[in-house]
Write a protein that holds these residues in place. Structure first.
Motif, mmCIF file in Angstrom:
data_model
loop_
_atom_site.group_PDB
_atom_site.id
_atom_site.type_symbol
_atom_site.label_atom_id
_atom_site.label_comp_id
_atom_site.label_asym_id
_atom_site.label_seq_id
_atom_site.Cartn_x
_atom_site.Cartn_y
_atom_site.Cartn_z
ATOM 1 N N ILE A 76 57.526 103.244 32.071
ATOM 2 C CA ILE A 76 57.543 103.034 33.527
ATOM 3 C C ILE A 76 56.868 104.219 34.218
ATOM 4 C CG2 ILE A 76 59.681 101.717 33.384
ATOM 5 C CD1 ILE A 76 61.048 104.262 34.709
ATOM 6 N N TYR A 83 62.662 99.512 34.550
ATOM 7 C CA TYR A 83 62.945 99.134 33.165
ATOM 8 C C TYR A 83 63.340 97.662 33.057
ATOM 9 C CZ TYR A 83 62.862 104.030 31.656
ATOM 10 O OH TYR A 83 62.477 105.313 31.359
ATOM 11 N N ASP A 84 64.016 97.151 34.079
ATOM 12 C CA ASP A 84 64.478 95.756 34.040
ATOM 13 C C ASP A 84 63.317 94.767 34.095
ATOM 14 O OD1 ASP A 84 67.089 96.639 33.941
ATOM 15 O OD2 ASP A 84 67.327 96.630 36.124
ATOM 16 N N TYR A 87 61.485 95.225 30.103
ATOM 17 C CA TYR A 87 62.210 94.981 28.861
ATOM 18 C C TYR A 87 62.277 93.516 28.428
ATOM 19 C CZ TYR A 87 63.191 99.037 26.271
ATOM 20 O OH TYR A 87 63.009 100.103 25.446
ATOM 21 N N ASP A 105 58.976 108.367 32.199
ATOM 22 C CA ASP A 105 60.232 107.682 31.849
ATOM 23 C C ASP A 105 61.419 108.370 32.503
ATOM 24 O OD1 ASP A 105 59.142 105.689 30.121
ATOM 25 O OD2 ASP A 105 58.870 107.234 28.586
ATOM 26 N N VAL A 116 68.313 107.205 30.448
ATOM 27 C CA VAL A 116 66.953 106.833 30.043
ATOM 28 C C VAL A 116 66.851 106.538 28.551
ATOM 29 C CG1 VAL A 116 64.579 107.687 29.804
ATOM 30 C CG2 VAL A 116 65.784 107.907 31.997
ATOM 31 N N LYS A 119 68.000 103.083 27.921
ATOM 32 C CA LYS A 119 67.050 102.081 28.393
ATOM 33 C C LYS A 119 65.876 101.916 27.433
ATOM 34 C CE LYS A 119 68.531 100.204 32.212
ATOM 35 N NZ LYS A 119 68.692 98.734 32.310
ATOM 36 N N LEU A 120 65.536 103.014 26.721
ATOM 37 C CA LEU A 120 64.449 102.966 25.751
ATOM 38 C C LEU A 120 64.947 102.561 24.365
ATOM 39 C CD1 LEU A 120 62.491 106.177 26.834
ATOM 40 C CD2 LEU A 120 61.826 103.796 27.230
#
Length: 295
Positions: A76, A83-84, A87, A105, A116, A119-120
């Motif tokens: 991002i 992120y939403d 993904y 990120d 974070v 999220k990754l």
């Protein structure tokens, strides 16, 4: 033995050799700097076009049945909510995706810094695995960063960048990052294990090492000094510098992939095939083709 029998024997031997060579090959998909956000275009960065490019990239990897996929950071550009949007696209990948943390990120509100890695999909921010005689090492180049709620980490970043600036080094910028002592020790232990096991090594990080320039990891020189001690090390692969780059030094290939976010419509990613003799880079869109021989 008749001529016909000799030809048949030769074909069988060739077929066995070809089959073994095919089994030893690894094919991975790699992309860098998707850098999505719901933001207006800035210069050559078309942020809102990145989801479409990422979708095409993942579809291509799926059609070529890669063994795994690597994201080289900056999935991002900013905003935790970004992120939403990306993904669900990554979830379409048939191969497992391994990521590293980039500076963008972490371009989220302070309250989200610690979320974070989750999220990754990272249980740890640095890690490794082995496959078919190769060791793949994933590093957190934002181990030392200004984007942290830990005062000690930020202080180390301040001291390191001030020192680089005083010495006239090109990579003092706050938008770079560094690798801390604990991670460096872990990295070297991984290289020692690989060397002892006669494995070949590729290291993935968001930040480049060489050629030494404005985008390089803050402690690039220290890391290079460690890498060149080990014949097992074959390649350092990164993003961050959207223009891309390449150099060869101390028998190591340093490959900087181009940024996906750049340009309005042309994509940028690569399929990389590993064999005993070469790292073959099949680039798509802006990413060039390369054959990197292994010694």
């Amino acid at each position: 033995m008749t001529r016909k029998s000799m030809v048949k024997l030769f074909f069988v031997v060739w077929l066995i050799g070809f089959s073994q060579a095919a089994k030893s090959q690894i094919q991975l998909g790699v992309f860098a700097d998707c850098q999505y956000c719901d933001c207006d275009t800035k210069g050559t960065r078309f942020y809102r076009n990145s989801p479409h490019k990422l979708h095409d990239c993942i579809e291509h990897f799926n059609s070529h049945k890669v063994d795994f996929v690597v994201g080289l950071g900056d999935l991002i550009d900013k905003n935790f909510s970004s992120y939403d949007s990306v993904y669900p696209i990554l979830a379409q990948s048939k191969a497992e995706i391994f990521q590293v943390i980039g500076n963008h990120d972490l371009s989220v509100k302070n309250e989200y810094f610690e979320q974070v890695p989750q999220k990754l999909k990272l249980e740890k921010s640095w890690y490794s695995f082995t496959k078919k005689g190769w060791r793949f090492i994933f590093l957190n180049g934002s181990d030392l960063t200004f984007q942290s709620n830990d005062p000690e980490t930020v202080e180390k970043a301040k001291m390191l960048t001030a020192k680089l600036k005083d010495e006239g080094k090109p990579n003092y910028h706050e938008w770079n990052g560094g690798i801390g002592k604990e991670q460096l020790q872990w990295m070297e232990s991984q290289l020692q294990e690989a060397q002892a096991s006669r494995q070949k090594v590729i290291l993935f990080c968001h930040y480049p090492l060489l050629p030494y320039e404005a985008h390089s990891l803050w402690n690039a020189e220290e890391v290079v000094d460690i890498l060149k001690k080990y014949d097992a090390v074959k390649c350092w692969m990164n993003g961050h510098n959207h223009a891309g780059n390449y150099t060869f030094s101390d028998s190591i290939h340093f490959l900087n992939l181009k940024g996906m976010v750049e340009t309005e419509a042309i994509n940028s990613f690569a399929i990389i095939k590993l064999s005993e003799t070469a790292i073959e880079v099949t680039g798509f869109g802006n990413e060039p083709q390369r054959i990197l021989p292994l010694n």
